[in-house]
Design a protein around this motif. Structure first.
Motif, short mmCIF file in Angstrom:
data_model
loop_
_atom_site.label_atom_id
_atom_site.label_comp_id
_atom_site.label_asym_id
_atom_site.label_seq_id
_atom_site.Cartn_x
_atom_site.Cartn_y
_atom_site.Cartn_z
N ARG A 199 0.83 -1.21 0.00
CA ARG A 199 0.00 0.00 0.00
C ARG A 199 0.86 1.25 0.00
O ARG A 199 0.57 2.22 -0.71
CB ARG A 199 -0.92 0.00 1.23
N ALA A 200 1.93 1.25 0.81
CA ALA A 200 2.83 2.41 0.84
C ALA A 200 3.43 2.64 -0.54
O ALA A 200 3.56 3.79 -1.00
CB ALA A 200 3.93 2.19 1.88
N GLY A 201 3.81 1.56 -1.23
CA GLY A 201 4.38 1.69 -2.57
C GLY A 201 3.40 2.30 -3.55
O GLY A 201 3.76 3.17 -4.36
N ARG A 202 2.14 1.85 -3.48
CA ARG A 202 1.12 2.38 -4.40
C ARG A 202 0.90 3.87 -4.16
O ARG A 202 0.80 4.65 -5.12
CB ARG A 202 -0.20 1.61 -4.21
N LEU A 213 1.73 9.51 -6.05
CA LEU A 213 2.24 10.87 -5.84
C LEU A 213 3.29 11.23 -6.88
O LEU A 213 3.27 12.32 -7.47
CB LEU A 213 2.83 10.99 -4.44
N LEU A 214 4.22 10.31 -7.12
CA LEU A 214 5.30 10.59 -8.07
C LEU A 214 4.75 10.75 -9.49
O LEU A 214 5.28 11.53 -10.28
CB LEU A 214 6.34 9.47 -8.01
N ALA A 215 3.68 10.00 -9.81
CA ALA A 215 3.08 10.14 -11.14
C ALA A 215 2.47 11.53 -11.32
O ALA A 215 2.58 12.13 -12.40
CB ALA A 215 2.01 9.06 -11.33
N LEU A 238 10.34 5.48 -1.60
CA LEU A 238 10.02 4.38 -2.50
C LEU A 238 11.23 3.46 -2.68
O LEU A 238 11.10 2.23 -2.67
CB LEU A 238 9.57 4.93 -3.86
N ALA A 239 12.41 4.06 -2.80
CA ALA A 239 13.62 3.26 -2.97
C ALA A 239 13.94 2.43 -1.73
O ALA A 239 14.58 1.38 -1.81
CB ALA A 239 14.80 4.18 -3.30
N ALA A 240 13.49 2.91 -0.56
CA ALA A 240 13.79 2.20 0.69
C ALA A 240 12.82 1.06 0.99
O ALA A 240 13.09 0.24 1.88
CB ALA A 240 13.77 3.19 1.86
N LEU A 241 11.71 0.98 0.27
CA LEU A 241 10.70 -0.02 0.60
C LEU A 241 11.20 -1.46 0.51
O LEU A 241 10.82 -2.28 1.36
CB LEU A 241 9.46 0.18 -0.29
#
Length: 269
Positions: free
Chosen positions: A154-157, A162-164, A188-191
């Motif tokens: 969910r955090a990734g989505r 947001l980035l989109a 996102l890179a840390a996920l």
């Protein structure tokens, strides 16, 4: 609604619903999900006004403010909420929902680094915070499934969405939105690393997750000039899962000193 008309609505809400007659209202420090204003009344007292964006879960924000009041009553240095004439913590009128609290300039918080006696002051404040919230229905420690600590998918989505948006309309360099985009990219890179660490956790954890305004960097760490330095809150919900920031999460609820972090209440300031 323009910024100028928002200021007029804020001034009207203060006069009608808070019995505060503003001599001046100006835009204040930017919030991550709110527009903030500084109001000064004719007696020279200043107020911090938080205007919530459309789509905000006002019920969650209301719970957050009440939680802050409980922490303050227990001696945690957070700003006092000004209630409306009908004893509400949030007022809505003219298309805006706002909350009002005391404004404390030059707050001395844990942000900006810790050294010397500031470690003790932060430990004492955070210890009092945990002691108070452990007795509050919203903030009490509770057993949770490890997967609830962080929903990586969910955090990734959310971060990708947001980035989109920022990719479609790039933010101006050097501004707050540009900083947010950089922070989202780093998160996102840390996920993947977060997911790997979660795999090593026990199936059940003890967690105490509270409003981001009451996270340890936020309450004031020390006095300045004899005044208690309160930290102006940032927006958020009264309880957050992840991508949120847990104040406490571990295999067991452990109480013990860290500096002077003591779960028992210290003297009120």
């Amino acid at each position: 609604m323009s910024a100028e008309s928002d200021v007029m609505v804020v001034a009207g809400i203060l006069a009608l619903l808070y019995r505060i007659t503003p001599a001046a209202v100006s835009e204040g420090p930017a919030g991550t999900a709110t527009r903030n204003y500084i109001a000064e009344d004719h007696a020279g007292r200043r107020w911090f006004v938080k205007a919530y964006s459309r789509g905000t879960d006002v019920d969650e924000e209301r719970l957050a403010l009440v939680l802050g009041e409980a922490a303050r009553a227990a001696g945690v240095p957070v700003p006092a909420v000004r209630r409306t004439v009908t004893e509400e913590v949030i007022a809505s009128a003219g298309g805006l929902s706002v909350s009002v609290m005391e404004y404390v300039a030059d707050a001395d918080t844990a942000e900006g680094g810790l050294s010397g006696g500031r470690w003790d002051a932060v430990g004492e404040t955070v210890g009092r915070l945990h002691w108070a919230l452990a007795r509050h229905p919203v903030g009490a420690p509770r057993p949770v499934a490890a997967r609830e600590v962080c929903d990586v998918a969910r955090a990734g989505r959310r971060l990708e969405e947001l980035l989109a948006r920022w990719a479609a309309v790039p933010p101006a360099p050097g501004g707050f939105a540009a900083w947010c985009a950089q922070a989202a990219n780093r998160r996102l890179a840390a996920l993947p690393e977060v997911a790997a660490r979660l795999e090593k956790l026990p199936a059940t954890l003890t967690a105490q997750v509270v409003h981001g305004d009451l996270a340890s960097p936020q309450p004031a760490a020390a006095r300045r000039g004899g005044r208690r330095g309160d930290r102006l809150p940032s927006p958020g919900a009264s309880q957050r899962r992840l991508g949120a920031r847990p104040d406490r999460a571990g295999p067991a609820h452990r109480a013990g000193p860290l500096g002077r972090m003591d779960p028992r209440p210290g003297p009120r300031r």
